[in-house]
Design a protein around this motif. Structure first.
Motif, PDB file in Angstrom:
ATOM      1  N   CYS A 494       0.608  -0.883   0.143  1.00 33.75           N
ATOM      2  CA  CYS A 494       0.081   0.272   0.342  1.00 33.75           C
ATOM      3  C   CYS A 494       1.395   1.173  -0.298  1.00 33.75           C
ATOM      4  N   CYS A 495       1.571   1.157   0.795  1.00 35.15           N
ATOM      5  CA  CYS A 495       3.021   2.824   0.885  1.00 35.15           C
ATOM      6  C   CYS A 495       4.110   2.611  -0.536  1.00 35.15           C
ATOM      7  N   ALA A 496       4.150   1.254  -0.694  1.00 36.03           N
ATOM      8  CA  ALA A 496       4.745   1.510  -2.014  1.00 36.03           C
ATOM      9  C   ALA A 496       4.481   1.296  -3.585  1.00 36.03           C
ATOM     10  N   MET A 497       3.347   1.370  -3.230  1.00 30.96           N
ATOM     11  CA  MET A 497       2.990   1.657  -4.319  1.00 30.96           C
ATOM     12  C   MET A 497       2.554   3.184  -4.242  1.00 30.96           C
ATOM     13  N   GLN A 498       2.178   3.988  -3.160  1.00 29.14           N
ATOM     14  CA  GLN A 498       2.080   5.068  -2.734  1.00 29.14           C
ATOM     15  C   GLN A 498       3.402   6.199  -3.510  1.00 29.14           C
ATOM     16  N   PHE A 499       4.693   5.575  -3.551  1.00 24.64           N
ATOM     17  CA  PHE A 499       6.018   5.861  -4.424  1.00 24.64           C
ATOM     18  C   PHE A 499       5.806   5.690  -5.814  1.00 24.64           C
ATOM     19  N   TRP A 500       5.341   4.474  -5.883  1.00 25.08           N
ATOM     20  CA  TRP A 500       4.443   4.407  -7.324  1.00 25.08           C
ATOM     21  C   TRP A 500       4.341   5.588  -8.266  1.00 25.08           C
ATOM     22  N   VAL A 501       2.749   6.030  -7.577  1.00 26.25           N
ATOM     23  CA  VAL A 501       2.485   7.431  -7.613  1.00 26.25           C
ATOM     24  C   VAL A 501       2.932   9.169  -8.146  1.00 26.25           C
ATOM     25  N   LYS A 502       3.947   8.934  -7.101  1.00 27.19           N
ATOM     26  CA  LYS A 502       4.401   9.889  -6.642  1.00 27.19           C
ATOM     27  C   LYS A 502       5.702   9.865  -7.824  1.00 27.19           C
ATOM     28  N   SER A 503       6.085   9.322  -7.821  1.00 29.71           N
ATOM     29  CA  SER A 503       7.127   9.001  -9.385  1.00 29.71           C
ATOM     30  C   SER A 503       6.899   9.026 -10.431  1.00 29.71           C
ATOM     31  N   ARG A 504       5.279   9.259 -10.593  1.00 31.98           N
ATOM     32  CA  ARG A 504       4.595   8.688 -11.866  1.00 31.98           C
ATOM     33  C   ARG A 504       5.330  11.021 -12.358  1.00 31.98           C
ATOM     34  N   ARG A 505       5.088  11.465 -11.090  1.00 25.78           N
ATOM     35  CA  ARG A 505       4.855  12.568 -10.907  1.00 25.78           C
ATOM     36  C   ARG A 505       6.359  13.482 -11.320  1.00 25.78           C
ATOM     37  N   ASP A 506       6.981  13.058 -10.276  1.00 24.56           N
ATOM     38  CA  ASP A 506       8.689  13.902  -9.609  1.00 24.56           C
ATOM     39  C   ASP A 506       9.611  12.418  -9.447  1.00 24.56           C
ATOM     40  N   TYR A 507      10.119  11.859 -10.288  1.00 25.64           N
ATOM     41  CA  TYR A 507      10.466  10.370  -9.820  1.00 25.64           C
ATOM     42  C   TYR A 507      12.045  10.527  -9.175  1.00 25.64           C
ATOM     43  N   ARG A 508      12.647  11.816  -9.728  1.00 20.69           N
ATOM     44  CA  ARG A 508      14.176  12.242  -8.102  1.00 20.69           C
ATOM     45  C   ARG A 508      13.271  12.578  -7.264  1.00 20.69           C
ATOM     46  N   ARG A 509      12.528  12.848  -7.165  1.00 22.46           N
ATOM     47  CA  ARG A 509      11.250  13.695  -5.363  1.00 22.46           C
ATOM     48  C   ARG A 509      11.471  12.514  -5.332  1.00 22.46           C
ATOM     49  N   SER A 510      10.902  11.581  -5.594  1.00 18.40           N
ATOM     50  CA  SER A 510      10.313  10.230  -5.404  1.00 18.40           C
ATOM     51  C   SER A 510      11.233   9.217  -4.917  1.00 18.40           C
ATOM     52  N   LEU A 511      12.577   9.547  -5.438  1.00 18.88           N
ATOM     53  CA  LEU A 511      13.683   8.062  -5.310  1.00 18.88           C
ATOM     54  C   LEU A 511      14.762   8.608  -3.714  1.00 18.88           C
ATOM     55  N   GLU A 512      14.367  10.277  -3.952  1.00 25.32           N
ATOM     56  CA  GLU A 512      15.406  10.207  -2.669  1.00 25.32           C
ATOM     57  C   GLU A 512      14.835  10.295  -1.636  1.00 25.32           C
ATOM     58  N   ALA A 513      12.739  10.541  -1.489  1.00 28.64           N
ATOM     59  CA  ALA A 513      12.361  10.546  -0.081  1.00 28.64           C
ATOM     60  C   ALA A 513      13.022   8.498  -0.213  1.00 28.64           C
ATOM     61  N   TYR A 514      12.816   7.586  -1.049  1.00 27.40           N
ATOM     62  CA  TYR A 514      12.961   6.310  -1.132  1.00 27.40           C
ATOM     63  C   TYR A 514      14.417   6.046   0.147  1.00 27.40           C
ATOM     64  N   ILE A 515      15.077   7.159  -0.618  1.00 28.96           N
ATOM     65  CA  ILE A 515      16.798   6.434   0.093  1.00 28.96           C
ATOM     66  C   ILE A 515      16.771   6.997   1.577  1.00 28.96           C
ATOM     67  N   ALA A 516      15.848   8.257   1.226  1.00 30.06           N
ATOM     68  CA  ALA A 516      16.216   8.458   2.646  1.00 30.06           C
ATOM     69  C   ALA A 516      15.204   7.666   3.922  1.00 30.06           C
ATOM     70  N   LEU A 517      14.346   7.306   3.103  1.00 28.95           N
ATOM     71  CA  LEU A 517      13.997   6.613   4.906  1.00 28.95           C
ATOM     72  C   LEU A 517      14.581   4.744   4.724  1.00 28.95           C
ATOM     73  N   CYS A 518      15.213   5.084   3.827  1.00 28.74           N
ATOM     74  CA  CYS A 518      15.888   3.343   4.183  1.00 28.74           C
ATOM     75  C   CYS A 518      16.839   3.455   4.848  1.00 28.74           C
ATOM     76  N   ALA A 519      17.598   4.987   5.212  1.00 29.65           N
ATOM     77  CA  ALA A 519      18.173   5.489   5.838  1.00 29.65           C
ATOM     78  C   ALA A 519      18.344   5.503   7.448  1.00 29.65           C
ATOM     79  N   ARG A 520      16.608   5.749   7.509  1.00 30.90           N
ATOM     80  CA  ARG A 520      15.827   6.320   8.933  1.00 30.90           C
ATOM     81  C   ARG A 520      15.820   4.706   9.435  1.00 30.90           C
ATOM     82  N   GLY A 521      16.557   3.796   8.350  1.00 23.55           N
ATOM     83  CA  GLY A 521      16.285   2.017   9.397  1.00 23.55           C
ATOM     84  C   GLY A 521      15.176   1.618   9.749  1.00 23.55           C
TER      85      GLY A 521
END
Length: 557
Positions: A494-521
């Motif tokens: 449900c959350c990952a598909m929200q990244f998909w929706v966001k990436s279709r509008r602004d891929y770089r911003r969505s990817l940066e949000a994803y990487i920041a989430l990874c770093a929070r562990g």
């Protein structure tokens, strides 16, 4: 010199060596050296977890290896002792009057996790935990030893998948008959194993003061910010928003192919031209993945290079290798390991990228201050894995070829949506089972059959009698070995598909949000991590509405 998997070695602990190290930690606490004690404890936990991960991995790599099996049995027997020692330290730290100082030292979320952990163990259940591990391992051994005959070939359960996805309808039918004939032949033992597991877990719950295994299961999953009632409401959202969509997708597939009705063996053929497959073999995919991750982000590319060149990938299917895919880690060294079973289907790409998401998160969060924060709880961890699946969409030309890339993306979207009803069915089944642990075997199969009608009403097993009577759940390892885990995949999706929706509008911003989430562990709870990434919690009303709306637009195009 770069680290290599072959260089990873962790000393085998014993009851006495663990007891001695924990006595030293207690001595530090006795002297008031709390910070030093917590640091020493973190080191012990990292070493133990690295050793346990290595033992488990080696068994999964060859379940027929006698030495690996003996090592796993030893690890299973030692685990309750290690857990008991760990929980005792948590209880002592939580009893410290200086709660503010402890929170400053380890973080507020770690304290919440420990408060949950101490309610899940008591020495009275130590032998039960060892037996639970043995039963789960027996299930793995049965499935890993499967030898299936189809079209003159001998394959294992992973190897049957290309036949199950064949363009020829009769081949798919034959593959499913062969697959489920294996489960029918072993059904009695699989039922017996599960019956023992359910009753064992219920008994453990009673010993710990719970009225059923359900609350204990949630606490073992370290769920601190939602409960079974929240999950039930989420399942209802899937039934309301996703089930009708997939029913329409299945009907469209039936019409497109000219079938009189859609059968179970038709569900795996998402694309009427044949499911897109990798454009090459194992070596091709491993090489192409480097270009893919380099194109996405330098951090991803550099990490994948380290994993590949260091030997931290085991992706080939082989005899006696356990099925499935997973990512494990060695917190003493900081580099994770990816395990999978390539079989020449789209599954290779999806599972590989999925596990790479787990691995990348673990790598990005390796500098988190304590071992409790290296991994999020499982539902949050699955956002990292599934999120990368969707964020890799623009690179699929590299993996399946330019002609098949759009078809792959469409197939992945459909398969992801179709997974949601199945995933919540698995979860609902477990809630029903553990609420009534004394069900008979036939009653359990009937419960599954009934829930399928709610969540997957399109499924028609035809002449596959074992599935028709409610036996399909026996193929799901998580039901046996990881109770209540499976809903995590759907919450994360449900959350990952929200990244998909966001990436279709602004891929770089969505990817940066994803990487920041990874770093929070795992530095925060599930819903706090979700909010920190700008996502909507699956438990919020309408959480799936935007995803379903976007998917409908794409699928109608």
């Amino acid at each position: 010199m770069p680290l290599r998997f072959a260089d990873i070695s962790v000393a085998t602990p014993t009851k006495d060596s663990l007891a001695a190290r924990y006595q030293a930690i207690d001595a530090l606490l006795d002297r008031g050296s709390r910070a030093e004690a917590v640091a020493a404890w973190d080191t012990v936990r990292r070493e133990y977890d690295s050793w346990s991960a290595l033992v488990g991995l080696r068994f999964q790599q060859d379940t027929a290896d006698v030495a690996a099996k003996e090592a796993r049995d030893y690890c299973d027997a030692l685990s309750p002792d290690a857990t008991g020692l760990e929980v005792a330290v948590k209880r002592r730290l939580l009893a410290d009057a200086d709660r503010a100082g402890l929170e400053q030292l380890v973080g507020a979320h770690a304290i919440r996790l420990w408060e949950t952990d101490v309610t899940t163990f008591d020495p009275v259940i130590a032998k039960d935990l060892e037996e639970e591990a043995k039963l789960g391992a027996r299930y793995t051994e049965i499935l890993s030893a499967a030898k299936l005959e189809i079209d003159g070939q001998a394959v294992n359960l992973a190897g049957i998948e290309p036949f199950a996805q064949a363009l020829d309808r009769e081949t798919r039918h034959r593959a499913e008959r062969v697959r489920w004939a294996f489960f029918e032949a072993h059904g009695a033992e699989l039922d017996e194993i599960y019956d023992k597991l359910v009753k064992l877990r219920h008994a453990m719950a009673l010993k710990l003061g719970y009225d059923s295994y359900i609350p204990l299961g949630y606490r073992r999953m370290r769920r601190v910010d939602y409960d079974a009632a929240d999950v039930a409401r989420y399942r209802d959202q899937v039934a309301e928003h996703v089930v009708p969509l997939i029913a329409r997708v299945m009907e469209a597939r039936r019409r497109e192919n000219g079938w009189d009705r859609i059968r179970f063996w038709d569900e795996s053929l998402t694309d009427s031209a044949g499911n897109p497959v990798p454009a090459g073999d194992h070596d091709f995919l491993v090489a192409q993945a480097q270009t893919m991750f380099d194109n996405m982000d330098k951090r991803l590319g550099d990490f994948y290079r380290l994993m590949n060149e260091g030997g931290f990938l085991d992706l080939k299917n082989r005899e006696a290798k356990a099925g499935g895919g997973f990512c494990t880690s060695f917190p003493t060294h900081g580099v994770p390991f990816i395990f999978a079973n390539f079989n020449g289907t789209d599954h290779d790409i999806k599972v590989f990228v999925h596990e790479m998401g787990h691995a990348f998160q673990n790598w990005e969060s390796r500098h988190q201050p304590g071992i409790d924060y290296l991994w999020p709880t499982m539902e949050a961890a699955e956002i990292n894995s599934m999120g990368l699946e969707f964020l890799s969409h623009p690179q699929m030309e590299l993996m399946v070829g330019a002609d098949a890339a759009d078809r792959f993306r469409r197939m992945h979207l459909i398969d992801s949506l179709a997974f949601l009803p199945y995933g919540v069915c698995v979860d609902h089944f477990q809630h029903e089972i553990y609420a009534r642990p004394d069900m008979t075997t036939d009653e359990r199969h009937a419960v599954w059959h009934s829930l399928e009608r709610r969540y997957m009403p399109w499924t028609d097993y035809g002449d596959i009698a074992y599935c028709e009577k409610g036996g399909r759940w026996q193929a799901k390892r998580h039901i046996y070995s990881l109770p209540f885990y499976y809903i995590d995949y759907t919450l994360a999706l449900c959350c990952a598909m929200q990244f998909w929706v966001k990436s279709r509008r602004d891929y770089r911003r969505s990817l940066e949000a994803y990487i920041a989430l990874c770093a929070r562990g795992g530095s925060a709870s599930f819903q706090d991590l979700v909010r920190s990434a700008g996502l909507v919690s699956p438990f919020a009303p309408g959480a799936l509405a935007e995803v379903v709306s976007e998917a409908e637009k794409v699928l109608a195009a």
